[in-house]
Design an enzyme around this catalytic site. Sequence first.
Site, PDB file in Angstrom:
ATOM      1  CG  ASN A   9      -1.897   1.147   1.227  1.00 26.56           C
ATOM      2  OD1 ASN A   9      -1.791   2.077   0.419  1.00 26.56           O
ATOM      3  ND2 ASN A   9      -2.850   1.109   2.138  1.00 26.56           N
ATOM      4  NE  ARG A  88      -5.842   2.190  -0.745  1.00 30.48           N
ATOM      5  CZ  ARG A  88      -5.741   3.357  -0.118  1.00 30.48           C
ATOM      6  NH1 ARG A  88      -4.622   3.725   0.452  1.00 30.48           N
ATOM      7  NH2 ARG A  88      -6.771   4.192  -0.097  1.00 30.48           N
ATOM      8  CG  HIS A 177     -12.646   4.311   1.988  1.00 31.60           C
ATOM      9  ND1 HIS A 177     -13.254   5.464   2.444  1.00 31.60           N
ATOM     10  CD2 HIS A 177     -11.352   4.397   2.363  1.00 31.60           C
ATOM     11  CE1 HIS A 177     -12.367   6.221   3.068  1.00 31.60           C
ATOM     12  NE2 HIS A 177     -11.200   5.593   3.034  1.00 31.60           N
ATOM     13  CG  HIS A 204     -13.799   2.945   5.558  1.00 29.95           C
ATOM     14  ND1 HIS A 204     -13.235   1.694   5.388  1.00 29.95           N
ATOM     15  CD2 HIS A 204     -12.766   3.778   5.815  1.00 29.95           C
ATOM     16  CE1 HIS A 204     -11.923   1.788   5.532  1.00 29.95           C
ATOM     17  NE2 HIS A 204     -11.618   3.045   5.802  1.00 29.95           N
ATOM     18  NE  ARG A 237      -8.252  13.128   2.603  1.00 28.75           N
ATOM     19  CZ  ARG A 237      -8.356  11.837   2.363  1.00 28.75           C
ATOM     20  NH1 ARG A 237      -9.539  11.295   2.112  1.00 28.75           N
ATOM     21  NH2 ARG A 237      -7.292  11.060   2.379  1.00 28.75           N
ATOM     22  CB  CYS A 280     -11.123   9.905  16.570  1.00 22.05           C
ATOM     23  SG  CYS A 280     -12.748   9.739  17.329  1.00 22.05           S
ATOM     24  CD  GLU A 330     -12.358  -1.729  12.325  1.00 26.13           C
ATOM     25  OE1 GLU A 330     -11.449  -2.178  13.063  1.00 26.13           O
ATOM     26  OE2 GLU A 330     -12.255  -1.708  11.085  1.00 26.13           O
ATOM     27  CD  GLU A 382      -8.894  -0.745   3.039  1.00 21.94           C
ATOM     28  OE1 GLU A 382      -9.172   0.002   2.087  1.00 21.94           O
ATOM     29  OE2 GLU A 382      -8.345  -0.346   4.080  1.00 21.94           O
TER      30      GLU A 382
END
Length: 396
Positions: A9, A88, A177, A204, A237, A280, A330, A382
């Site tokens: 990735n 990815r 995503h 997501h 963003r 967060c 999650e 993923e």
Amino acid sequence: MNDFILVINSGSSSLKFAILSQQGKQVILEGIAERLGSESASIDFEYNQTKETVSLNLGSHQDVLTSIKSWLDQHPHITEKLIGIGHRVVHGGESFSQSVLIDDKAMNAIEACANLAPLHNPANIKGITACANLFANLPQVAVFDTAFHQSLKQEQYLYPIPMHFYRDHTLRKYGFHGTSYRYISQTLSQVDEQSLHQGVIVAHLGNGASVCAIQDGKSVDTSMGLTPLDGLMMGTRSGSIDPMILSFVAKAEGKSLDDCLNILNKESGLLGISELSNDCRTLEEAMKAGDERAKLALDMFCTRTAKSIAALATSLTTFDHLVFTGGIGENSVYVRQQVCQALNLFGIEIDKQTNIDLPRKQIHKISKAQNNKTVWVIPTNEELMIALDTIHLIQA
């Protein structure tokens, strides 16, 4: 069994990697290279529950993958079992509706999409090119973030701007995503077979955040657009805003269009409102300590997420399942609670104690037992999807 897959990735300033085996279910090696392009670039290898950090002299994508190749050369029992590399790739444009084996034609098409994802596709291409040089005998596969959303209808993906912008430049909603959404849709169907014939909305939520409406296992609408800047408020963003804000900021502060876009991409969202962090976890700790700006940022994030879920519900025949995934989805009790509370109008109710006591990294139902809408927390994977696609295409 020789089914080891190297998953790459590749980002603009970082590169995540892993080696998976047993049809993608076992992680053999994982790691990340960070601060690429700087003198402090380094790479972490995590193997057999031990972590090793190595400095990178050049800090380039080639340097990272050379370091991975060097590590593998010292572990031949792993190298000899590698059968392919899965990458990815963020943007596949309209060229790719599924994963593909990488050849010259595929590379040309990926390069042609670079203008649609200037921060991502060039980095993806660097990773593919470096791997082709270092692992010349291994087939490579590209797995696209946008592919899952190629099932959108025109009324969903077209923008209400002059049609020649679509005809001449393919400017449209693509969504992202997609690999995560495909995994969640398949995983949900394993715990509730009926979901493949029902309406599902997946949130997501992470530093990058989006929502997707899935009907009968196919994407029918999503919040991100031409680029990952559109849609929800995110870590740094802004998400969707009045486009005239760009003009106002440019004139008021004498900034260029690129300067303004940089603000929307890297200085906005949770970071911009809280003026503290885009993380967060940090904001929730600050909120508990009485930081009102941190609470405002989190509440704005929850409100906008709920609004987007409500809007996407109009694309479904029925709205039967809501799924939270991604780092925030999650792990944040607060975000799940606030989002679901804002969606009570839809008959969505969660068991508050179940939401609080949720075990990490497990599939769990958090809606009340008598609810006609089921709310889930499903950890995404993923890397597993990339590994499975790679194995399938190599074997085919």
